[in-house]
Design a protein around this motif. Sequence first.
Motif, PDB file in Angstrom:
ATOM      1  N   GLY A  83      25.622  55.227  44.302  1.00  0.00           N
ATOM      2  CA  GLY A  83      25.836  54.764  42.939  1.00  0.00           C
ATOM      3  C   GLY A  83      27.274  54.799  42.476  1.00  0.00           C
ATOM      4  N   THR A  84      28.169  55.343  43.284  1.00  0.00           N
ATOM      5  CA  THR A  84      29.568  55.398  42.873  1.00  0.00           C
ATOM      6  C   THR A  84      30.155  53.993  42.825  1.00  0.00           C
ATOM      7  OG1 THR A  84      29.846  57.565  43.899  1.00  0.00           O
ATOM      8  CG2 THR A  84      31.847  56.348  43.379  1.00  0.00           C
ATOM      9  N   GLU A  85      30.814  53.658  41.739  1.00  0.00           N
ATOM     10  CA  GLU A  85      31.375  52.321  41.571  1.00  0.00           C
ATOM     11  C   GLU A  85      32.646  52.174  42.400  1.00  0.00           C
ATOM     12  OE1 GLU A  85      32.036  51.682  37.430  1.00  0.00           O
ATOM     13  OE2 GLU A  85      29.939  52.015  36.889  1.00  0.00           O
ATOM     14  N   ILE A  86      32.706  51.095  43.179  1.00  0.00           N
ATOM     15  CA  ILE A  86      33.921  50.717  43.898  1.00  0.00           C
ATOM     16  C   ILE A  86      34.247  49.292  43.480  1.00  0.00           C
ATOM     17  CG2 ILE A  86      35.075  50.506  46.125  1.00  0.00           C
ATOM     18  CD1 ILE A  86      32.892  52.240  47.364  1.00  0.00           C
ATOM     19  N   TRP A  87      35.280  49.141  42.699  1.00  0.00           N
ATOM     20  CA  TRP A  87      35.643  47.844  42.132  1.00  0.00           C
ATOM     21  C   TRP A  87      36.650  47.135  43.033  1.00  0.00           C
ATOM     22  CZ3 TRP A  87      33.775  45.972  37.366  1.00  0.00           C
ATOM     23  CH2 TRP A  87      32.968  46.864  36.662  1.00  0.00           C
ATOM     24  N   ALA A  88      36.506  45.826  43.148  1.00  0.00           N
ATOM     25  CA  ALA A  88      37.442  45.013  43.930  1.00  0.00           C
ATOM     26  C   ALA A  88      37.249  43.549  43.561  1.00  0.00           C
ATOM     27  CB  ALA A  88      37.218  45.216  45.426  1.00  0.00           C
ATOM     28  N   HIS A  89      38.180  42.725  43.989  1.00  0.00           N
ATOM     29  CA  HIS A  89      38.043  41.299  43.762  1.00  0.00           C
ATOM     30  C   HIS A  89      36.827  40.764  44.520  1.00  0.00           C
ATOM     31  CE1 HIS A  89      38.963  36.963  44.232  1.00  0.00           C
ATOM     32  NE2 HIS A  89      39.442  37.105  43.008  1.00  0.00           N
ATOM     33  N   THR A  90      36.263  39.706  44.001  1.00  0.00           N
ATOM     34  CA  THR A  90      35.057  39.107  44.574  1.00  0.00           C
ATOM     35  C   THR A  90      35.219  38.800  46.063  1.00  0.00           C
ATOM     36  OG1 THR A  90      34.580  38.099  42.421  1.00  0.00           O
ATOM     37  CG2 THR A  90      33.427  37.190  44.332  1.00  0.00           C
ATOM     38  N   GLU A  91      36.375  38.281  46.468  1.00  0.00           N
ATOM     39  CA  GLU A  91      36.584  37.934  47.873  1.00  0.00           C
ATOM     40  C   GLU A  91      36.658  39.181  48.752  1.00  0.00           C
ATOM     41  OE1 GLU A  91      36.432  35.055  49.355  1.00  0.00           O
ATOM     42  OE2 GLU A  91      36.044  34.032  47.457  1.00  0.00           O
ATOM     43  N   VAL A 134      35.101  41.696  40.849  1.00  0.00           N
ATOM     44  CA  VAL A 134      35.896  41.203  39.724  1.00  0.00           C
ATOM     45  C   VAL A 134      36.453  39.849  40.133  1.00  0.00           C
ATOM     46  CG1 VAL A 134      37.871  41.612  38.223  1.00  0.00           C
ATOM     47  CG2 VAL A 134      36.561  43.561  39.098  1.00  0.00           C
ATOM     48  N   SER A 135      36.086  38.803  39.407  1.00  0.00           N
ATOM     49  CA  SER A 135      36.620  37.483  39.737  1.00  0.00           C
ATOM     50  C   SER A 135      37.906  37.188  38.977  1.00  0.00           C
ATOM     51  CB  SER A 135      35.579  36.405  39.436  1.00  0.00           C
ATOM     52  OG  SER A 135      35.211  36.442  38.067  1.00  0.00           O
ATOM     53  N   GLY A 136      37.985  37.638  37.743  1.00  0.00           N
ATOM     54  CA  GLY A 136      39.169  37.394  36.929  1.00  0.00           C
ATOM     55  C   GLY A 136      39.721  38.670  36.338  1.00  0.00           C
ATOM     56  N   LEU A 149      41.423  45.748  34.989  1.00  0.00           N
ATOM     57  CA  LEU A 149      41.531  45.219  36.342  1.00  0.00           C
ATOM     58  C   LEU A 149      41.747  43.712  36.225  1.00  0.00           C
ATOM     59  CD1 LEU A 149      38.489  47.062  37.963  1.00  0.00           C
ATOM     60  CD2 LEU A 149      40.801  47.931  37.540  1.00  0.00           C
ATOM     61  N   ARG A 150      42.786  43.196  36.911  1.00  0.00           N
ATOM     62  CA  ARG A 150      43.112  41.786  36.740  1.00  0.00           C
ATOM     63  C   ARG A 150      43.506  41.149  38.065  1.00  0.00           C
ATOM     64  NH1 ARG A 150      46.778  40.605  31.552  1.00  0.00           N
ATOM     65  NH2 ARG A 150      46.145  38.523  32.222  1.00  0.00           N
ATOM     66  N   HIS A 151      42.972  39.955  38.291  1.00  0.00           N
ATOM     67  CA  HIS A 151      43.404  39.130  39.413  1.00  0.00           C
ATOM     68  C   HIS A 151      44.407  38.130  38.866  1.00  0.00           C
ATOM     69  CE1 HIS A 151      43.371  36.841  43.088  1.00  0.00           C
ATOM     70  NE2 HIS A 151      42.917  35.757  42.478  1.00  0.00           N
ATOM     71  N   ASP A 160      44.001  39.975  45.815  1.00  0.00           N
ATOM     72  CA  ASP A 160      44.816  41.036  45.215  1.00  0.00           C
ATOM     73  C   ASP A 160      44.348  41.327  43.795  1.00  0.00           C
ATOM     74  OD1 ASP A 160      46.863  41.303  47.366  1.00  0.00           O
ATOM     75  OD2 ASP A 160      47.295  39.227  46.834  1.00  0.00           O
ATOM     76  N   LEU A 161      44.169  42.600  43.504  1.00  0.00           N
ATOM     77  CA  LEU A 161      43.740  43.046  42.180  1.00  0.00           C
ATOM     78  C   LEU A 161      44.758  44.059  41.671  1.00  0.00           C
ATOM     79  CD1 LEU A 161      41.128  42.435  40.498  1.00  0.00           C
ATOM     80  CD2 LEU A 161      40.257  44.634  41.302  1.00  0.00           C
ATOM     81  N   VAL A 162      45.225  43.882  40.434  1.00  0.00           N
ATOM     82  CA  VAL A 162      46.134  44.857  39.854  1.00  0.00           C
ATOM     83  C   VAL A 162      45.380  45.693  38.829  1.00  0.00           C
ATOM     84  CG1 VAL A 162      48.125  43.350  40.215  1.00  0.00           C
ATOM     85  CG2 VAL A 162      47.031  43.430  37.969  1.00  0.00           C
ATOM     86  N   VAL A 163      45.866  46.907  38.637  1.00  0.00           N
ATOM     87  CA  VAL A 163      45.270  47.855  37.700  1.00  0.00           C
ATOM     88  C   VAL A 163      46.292  48.121  36.612  1.00  0.00           C
ATOM     89  CG1 VAL A 163      44.246  50.138  37.418  1.00  0.00           C
ATOM     90  CG2 VAL A 163      43.917  48.878  39.566  1.00  0.00           C
TER      91      VAL A 163
END
Length: 271
Positions: A83-91, A134-136, A149-151, A160-163
Motif C-alpha cells: 500500500g505504500t505510494e510510489i509516485w512517478a510519471h505515467t511512462e 502522474v501524467s501532468g 509533482l510536475r512533468h 522526467d518528473l520534478v518535485v
Amino acid sequence: MTTDWVEVADRVLVWRQPVLDVNAVLVVGGAGALVVDTLSTDAQARELADAVHRVTPLPWRVVNTHHHFDHCYGNAVLAPEPGTEIWAHTECVARYERWISADGGAARVAEVAAEYPSIPDVRGVTLRGPNRPVSGEATLDLGDRRVDLRHLGRAHTDNDLVVVVPDADVVLAGDIVENGAPPSFDDSWPLEWAGTVAALVELAPGTVVPGHGVAMSLDEVKAQHADLTALEWACRDGWRDHAPAAEVAAKAPFASPLAVERAYAFLDGKL
C-alpha cells in the motif's frame, strides 16, 4: 565514505550516495514525509531507509523522478508494503509494469547488471515499480506543507518528473539537470531538453537539487540551459546541412555524438 544528510532548505535533506554520485532527498512535513528516489541496490536503499528513520518517525511516500535504475531500484526496500505510494510519471509506471509482467523483472535487472559490472549488488535487486502515475501534475499533502509533482516535458528521458516544495523555494529536478558531470543522452530528447529546463527556470526556485551532484543555484541551471540550447541548434543546423553527427558533436556543448544521433533520428521521424 560515510554518507549523511545535508539540509538544503527547511526540512529538505539530501542524501548523496557516492556510487554514481546520485541524490536521494527527504522532504519532511507535519504529518508525513516524502522520499525522492531510492538509489541502485538493496544495500544502498537499506542505508537510506535507516537514515530516514534517524530523521523522522513519520510514514513516508516515495517518488521516482524517472525510470533509470539508480533512481528506482531501491523501491522494494523503501516501500516494502503493497500500500505504500510510489509516485512517478505515467511512462515510468508503464515501463516497470512491462518489465515485471514479463518475468518478474529478471531480464531487465540482468541487463542493467551487465551494463554496470562495478555495482555487483544490482544483480540481486527485486524490481518494484511505481504505482501512482502522474501524467501532468499532482499535489501531495504532507500535513503542514504541500509538495507538487510536475512533468515539465521530455528531457533526460520521456518520463522526467520534478518535485516542487513551494514553501522551501526548492525544486528537486532529477536528471533534468546534473552537477559535476555532463548530461547522459542514452534515453534523451536533445531537441526538447532545453525547453524543459526553461520551464524549470520559470518556476524560479532558490535552490535546485539535481539528480547527481551538489545543489545548484538558478544561475547555474540557466547556464546549463544555455548549453542545451546551443546543442539543440547545432543539431538542427547539422541535420539541415547533412553534416556527420561526429562533426557536429565535436563543435557542440557536451561533445556527445549520441545526442546528435538521437536528434537526427527524431528529425528523420525514427524516434
